[in-house]
Design a protein around this motif. Structure first.
Motif, PDB file in Angstrom:
ATOM      1  N   VAL A 217      15.937 -26.370 -19.860  1.00  0.00           N
ATOM      2  CA  VAL A 217      15.748 -27.502 -20.775  1.00  0.00           C
ATOM      3  C   VAL A 217      16.561 -27.298 -22.044  1.00  0.00           C
ATOM      4  CG1 VAL A 217      14.063 -28.711 -22.220  1.00  0.00           C
ATOM      5  CG2 VAL A 217      13.490 -28.163 -19.865  1.00  0.00           C
TER       6      VAL A 217
ATOM      7  N   VAL B 113      11.304 -31.701 -16.153  1.00  0.00           N
ATOM      8  CA  VAL B 113       9.884 -31.779 -16.496  1.00  0.00           C
ATOM      9  C   VAL B 113       9.048 -32.247 -15.306  1.00  0.00           C
ATOM     10  CG1 VAL B 113       8.210 -33.010 -17.943  1.00  0.00           C
ATOM     11  CG2 VAL B 113      10.268 -32.059 -18.961  1.00  0.00           C
TER      12      VAL B 113
ATOM     13  N   VAL C  71      16.507 -33.768 -18.422  1.00  0.00           N
ATOM     14  CA  VAL C  71      15.245 -33.251 -18.975  1.00  0.00           C
ATOM     15  C   VAL C  71      14.061 -33.828 -18.212  1.00  0.00           C
ATOM     16  CG1 VAL C  71      13.743 -33.259 -20.995  1.00  0.00           C
ATOM     17  CG2 VAL C  71      16.165 -32.730 -21.259  1.00  0.00           C
TER      18      VAL C  71
END
Length: 80
Positions: free
Chosen positions: A25, A47, A43
């Motif tokens: 990240v 996630v 991202v």
């Protein structure tokens, strides 16, 4: 007493996986070669699917600027 070594091994492996994901990240967020949209997608991917997303970043992330240029999303990189 045998559960303690297994617990320690699991904790170490878990810490390594978390570090792997956090570093991915951070690399995405700090990347200046790709567009904001591409960074956002990376991202979100990391996630939503942490291991797969992080592995994909490490395997394919460096190709993102080239793909963006080929698709016409970003122009050639100016010498800055």
């Amino acid at each position: 007493m045998e559960a303690l070594p297994v617990f320690i091994l699991a904790a170490v492996c878990g810490a390594i996986v978390i570090a792997f994901i956090v570093v991915a990240v951070l690399q995405v967020v700090r990347s200046t070669d790709i567009s904001l949209t591409a960074r956002t997608v990376w991202v979100i991917g990391i996630v939503v699917a942490p291991l797969i997303g992080a592995m994909a970043w490490y395997l394919l992330g460096d190709r993102t600027p080239q793909i963006e240029r080929e698709l016409g999303i970003r122009g050639p990189r100016s010498g800055g």
